[in-house]
Design a protein around this motif. Structure first.
Motif, short mmCIF file in Angstrom:
data_model
loop_
_atom_site.label_atom_id
_atom_site.label_comp_id
_atom_site.label_asym_id
_atom_site.label_seq_id
_atom_site.Cartn_x
_atom_site.Cartn_y
_atom_site.Cartn_z
N GLY A 570 -15.20 -7.63 -2.14
CA GLY A 570 -15.66 -6.92 -0.97
C GLY A 570 -14.60 -6.01 -0.38
N LEU A 571 -14.39 -6.12 0.93
CA LEU A 571 -13.46 -5.23 1.64
C LEU A 571 -12.07 -5.26 1.02
N GLY A 572 -11.54 -6.45 0.79
CA GLY A 572 -10.18 -6.55 0.27
C GLY A 572 -10.02 -5.81 -1.04
N ALA A 573 -11.00 -5.95 -1.93
CA ALA A 573 -10.93 -5.27 -3.22
C ALA A 573 -10.93 -3.76 -3.05
N HIS A 574 -11.71 -3.26 -2.11
CA HIS A 574 -11.78 -1.82 -1.88
C HIS A 574 -10.48 -1.30 -1.27
N VAL A 575 -9.90 -2.07 -0.37
CA VAL A 575 -8.62 -1.66 0.22
C VAL A 575 -7.52 -1.67 -0.84
N LEU A 576 -7.48 -2.71 -1.68
CA LEU A 576 -6.50 -2.76 -2.75
C LEU A 576 -6.66 -1.58 -3.72
N THR A 577 -7.90 -1.23 -4.01
CA THR A 577 -8.14 -0.09 -4.90
C THR A 577 -7.62 1.20 -4.30
N LEU A 578 -7.89 1.39 -3.01
CA LEU A 578 -7.38 2.58 -2.32
C LEU A 578 -5.85 2.60 -2.35
N ALA A 579 -5.23 1.47 -2.05
CA ALA A 579 -3.77 1.41 -2.02
C ALA A 579 -3.19 1.68 -3.41
N SER A 580 -3.85 1.15 -4.44
CA SER A 580 -3.37 1.37 -5.81
C SER A 580 -3.53 2.83 -6.22
N ASP A 581 -4.70 3.40 -5.93
CA ASP A 581 -4.96 4.78 -6.32
C ASP A 581 -3.98 5.75 -5.69
N GLU A 582 -3.55 5.45 -4.48
CA GLU A 582 -2.68 6.38 -3.75
C GLU A 582 -1.21 5.96 -3.78
N GLY A 583 -0.90 4.89 -4.52
CA GLY A 583 0.48 4.48 -4.64
C GLY A 583 1.09 3.95 -3.35
N LEU A 584 0.25 3.39 -2.48
CA LEU A 584 0.75 2.93 -1.19
C LEU A 584 1.63 1.69 -1.31
N THR A 585 1.53 0.98 -2.44
CA THR A 585 2.34 -0.23 -2.60
C THR A 585 3.70 0.06 -3.23
N ASP A 586 3.95 1.30 -3.61
CA ASP A 586 5.19 1.61 -4.30
C ASP A 586 6.42 1.44 -3.41
N ALA A 587 6.24 1.54 -2.11
CA ALA A 587 7.38 1.46 -1.18
C ALA A 587 7.62 0.04 -0.69
N GLY A 588 7.03 -0.95 -1.36
CA GLY A 588 7.27 -2.33 -1.00
C GLY A 588 6.27 -2.91 -0.02
N LEU A 589 5.15 -2.22 0.21
CA LEU A 589 4.12 -2.74 1.10
C LEU A 589 3.54 -4.05 0.52
N LYS A 590 3.36 -5.01 1.39
CA LYS A 590 2.77 -6.29 0.99
C LYS A 590 1.33 -6.33 1.50
N ILE A 591 0.36 -6.37 0.58
CA ILE A 591 -1.05 -6.45 0.95
C ILE A 591 -1.58 -7.82 0.55
N ARG A 592 -2.26 -8.45 1.46
CA ARG A 592 -2.91 -9.72 1.18
C ARG A 592 -4.39 -9.62 1.59
N THR A 593 -5.27 -10.19 0.78
CA THR A 593 -6.70 -10.17 1.12
C THR A 593 -7.16 -11.58 1.41
N LEU A 594 -7.78 -11.78 2.54
CA LEU A 594 -8.37 -13.07 2.91
C LEU A 594 -9.88 -12.93 2.87
N ARG A 595 -10.51 -13.80 2.14
CA ARG A 595 -11.97 -13.77 2.00
C ARG A 595 -12.44 -15.18 1.69
N LEU A 596 -13.71 -15.35 1.46
CA LEU A 596 -14.23 -16.68 1.12
C LEU A 596 -13.69 -17.10 -0.24
N PRO A 597 -13.40 -18.38 -0.42
CA PRO A 597 -12.86 -18.86 -1.70
C PRO A 597 -13.90 -18.74 -2.81
N ASP A 598 -13.45 -18.74 -4.03
CA ASP A 598 -14.31 -18.56 -5.19
C ASP A 598 -14.98 -19.88 -5.58
#
Length: 641
Positions: A570-598
């Motif tokens: 859901g939301l977390g996956a879409h945010v991670l995709t955006l961050a990956s596509d734009e290289g937002l994690t290259d500067a050491g950004l820490k992204i964590r997604t909280l959602r319902l467990p699998d």
């Protein structure tokens, strides 16, 4: 509340094998004791009451006549199975219904060998029973498949798809139509019971089979005349032509509360060489308990209550429910716009659309348990210039996913999806949890997906959806009451795909979607107390994302945590995709997604379920602290370690 009832016969019953040792003349007393025990138990736990009361005699008769669990008994929906649970070794736990660690409110395979197929959604029983029957047939094993399906569940197309395929099961399939609204047949009595016994008897069924084969060898005009004569005779005496056309031997209608009528018919059907057979049983929801019989809804679902009066123990008044807020907001929109209409799939009260029905009876459509039809019907309305709101629980909208994709999204039609019961639902458990709608909707092109953080936001989103004509749009909101914010006098039209900053900070950004916003703010307070300045954003939209806001927060904070009441993807996956596509994690950004467990979470109180999922303030704080202790980008899976 009251003391437990005196149940001398029921006290001797642990399994159906014990039940079968009783004499037929003892069964009426046993049924009375079973009904009293069920009422006593549900008065303590709350839950579904009326449906179970209506099938006490039927449950007793089925287990008395058939060889369960070798004969597989499948209850459609399952909320009427409380008497079944009492008779199948679970009486000692019946007062744990719908409680943490207790019995499920529905049938569940893991709970008992007498629950061969789990069911909490409707209209699956006949298909499953055919599967059991054919598997036994292929393996050369004894055992029938017995489906008990209510007439409400017969409004779903899946039931008819199954019946159209039922002949492959032969006499190993028995379908019991529990007609508890008397919507199909007139009142029944001694004559109809006699006819049911007669036409279910071996000699009669054998004679009909011989005549059918004989007619097939006649020249076509004579064969057609013979079949019409047979249909006319059966139609005059008992009806059921539709079921016969689908390949069933039809028996009924019979009184489902008269064991003297039920037992002989079930015995005939059990021993029949022909099949499949459909037995039409007429029952009364709430039967045998005066407060239920007198209630308009037959006490379908209840809180804890007083056994003597039926008076329910209501919770203390609080903020309005999200369902009620939605209903009021939609009525207000419909007063301004005559093109707004509402669609429900057999849940006008559950979705709040009963209020809409009172105001606009010509603009609401209850299509029965037929979510697929509901969605495509809404698509047709939208294509012709109406503004339909299709109000369906999240868990039930799953059944119409192809229609959402093919009939709505691909054609970009402005259907409004009001998704009730989004997120976890407490005592109803995994079968009713709204866990997946963000994932299965936000992946679709053209779709707009909103999630209300509180009841005021829900009012704005109803207004926004009413005005949005560019394509399909969904708004999701949970079961239960709001958080107590003031409702707006004038709703605001939200800008599509734009979130809002609720609280500003510098080190940690918490991106919330939906009603976890309150917990996100609590987490921010705790982080601030530890010297970790926190921003909290209410994204409002899972699709389209507010990319500018997310980009800004990702480039100005060390840790970004997404929080949502939905499954992975859901939301977390879409945010991670955006961050990956734009290289937002290259500067050491820490992204964590909280959602319902699998996992499929078991029933419990919602606040405990969310705590177990790590979606409360404690879980958010834990995620931030763990992220700060690690240098790599990662994902926290949802359940607290």
């Amino acid at each position: 509340m009251s003391e437990r009832p005196v149940t001398p016969l029921l006290d001797k019953i642990d399994t159906p094998a014990d039940l079968r040792t009783l004499k037929p003349e003892q069964l009426a007393q046993l049924a009375d004791e079973l009904r009293a025990e069920m009422v006593s138990a549900v008065s303590v736990t709350g839950g579904h009451l009326g449906a179970g009361l209506g099938v006490v005699e039927l449950t007793t008769a089925i287990h008395y006549v058939f060889n369960t669990p070798d004969d597989k008994l499948i209850w459609d929906v399952g909320h009427q199975a409380y008497p079944h649970k009492i008779l199948t070794g679970r009486r000692d736990r019946i007062r744990t219904l719908r409680q943490a660690g207790g019995l499920s409110g529905f049938t569940q395979r893991a709970e008992s060998e007498y629950d061969p197929f789990g069911a909490a959604h409707s209209s699956t029983s006949i298909s499953a029973a055919i599967g059991f029957a054919v598997a036994n047939k292929l393996a050369g094993k004894p055992g029938k498949g017995i489906a008990v399906i209510g007439d409400g569940s017969m409004s779903a197309g899946m039931a008819y798809e199954a019946m159209n395929n039922a002949e492959i099961a032969g006499n190993r399939l028995v379908v019991i139509l529990n007609d508890n609204d008397m919507s199909i047949a007139p009142p029944v009595g001694g004559l109809s019971a006699y006819l049911a016994r007669m036409v279910s008897s071996g000699p009669f069924l054998g004679l009909r089979e011989v005549l059918k084969r004989f007619a097939n060898r006649l020249p076509r005009p004579l064969a057609d005349a013979a079949r019409k004569t047979d249909e006319f005779a059966r139609g005059m005496t008992m009806g059921g032509t539709l079921f016969e056309e689908l390949g069933f031997y039809y028996v009924g209608p019979i009184d489902g509360h008269n064991l003297d009528h039920l037992i002989p018919v079930l015995e005939n059907v059990r021993d029949a060489a022909q099949g499949p057979i459909l037995i039409h049983v007429v029952t009364k929801k709430g039967h045998g308990y005066a407060p239920a019989e007198a209630a308009a809804d037959k006490l379908h679902a209840v809180q804890k209550f007083d056994v003597l009066t039926g008076g329910q123990i209501k919770p203390e008044p609080g903020p309005p429910s999200y369902t009620g807020v939605f209903a009021k907001a939609l009525v207000a929109e419909a007063e301004r716009d005559p093109t707004i209409c509402a669609i429900t799939a057999a849940m006008p009260t559950g979705t709040g659309l009963d209020k809409f029905q009172q105001a606009f009876p010509d603009r609401i459509f209850d299509v029965g348990i037929a979510e697929q039809h509901a969605v495509t019907f809404a698509a047709g309305l939208a294509a012709q210039g109406m503004r339909p709101f299709c109000a369906i629980y999240s868990t039930f909208l799953q059944r119409a996913y192809d229609q959402v994709v093919h009939d709505v999204a691909i054609q970009n039609l402005p259907v409004r999806f009001a998704i009730d019961r989004a997120g976890l639902v407490g005592a109803d458990g995994s079968t009713h949890a709204g866990s997946f709608d963000i994932t299965y909707l936000a992946t679709l092109p053209n779709m707009v997906v909103m999630a209300a953080a509180d009841e005021a936001e829900l009012v704005h989103m109803v207004h926004t959806a009413a005005l949005y004509d560019a394509g399909p749009i969904a708004l999701r909101y949970p079961r239960g009451n709001g958080v107590g914010v003031a409702l707006p006098e004038t709703p605001e039209q939200l800008e599509i795909g734009k979130g809002r900053i609720v609280r500003s900070g510098k080190k940690v950004a918490i991106l919330s979607l939906g009603t976890r916003l309150e917990e996100a703010l609590k987490a921010a307070d705790r982080l601030d107390a530890q010297g970790l300045s926190a921003t909290v954003a209410d994204l409002r939209f899972a699709k389209p994302l507010d990319e500018a806001l997310i980009r800004k927060l990702c480039t100005s904070h060390e840790v970004v945590v997404t929080v949502e009441e939905g499954a992975v993807g859901g939301l977390g996956a879409h945010v991670l995709t955006l961050a990956s596509d734009e290289g937002l994690t290259d500067a050491g950004l820490k992204i964590r997604t909280l959602r319902l467990p699998d996992i499929f979470q078991a029933h419990d109180k919602p606040e405990k379920q969310y705590a177990e999922a790590g979606l409360d303030a404690d879980g958010i704080v834990d995620a931030v602290l763990k992220a700060l202790r690690h240098n790599s980008v990662g994902v926290i899976g949802g359940a607290r370690a």
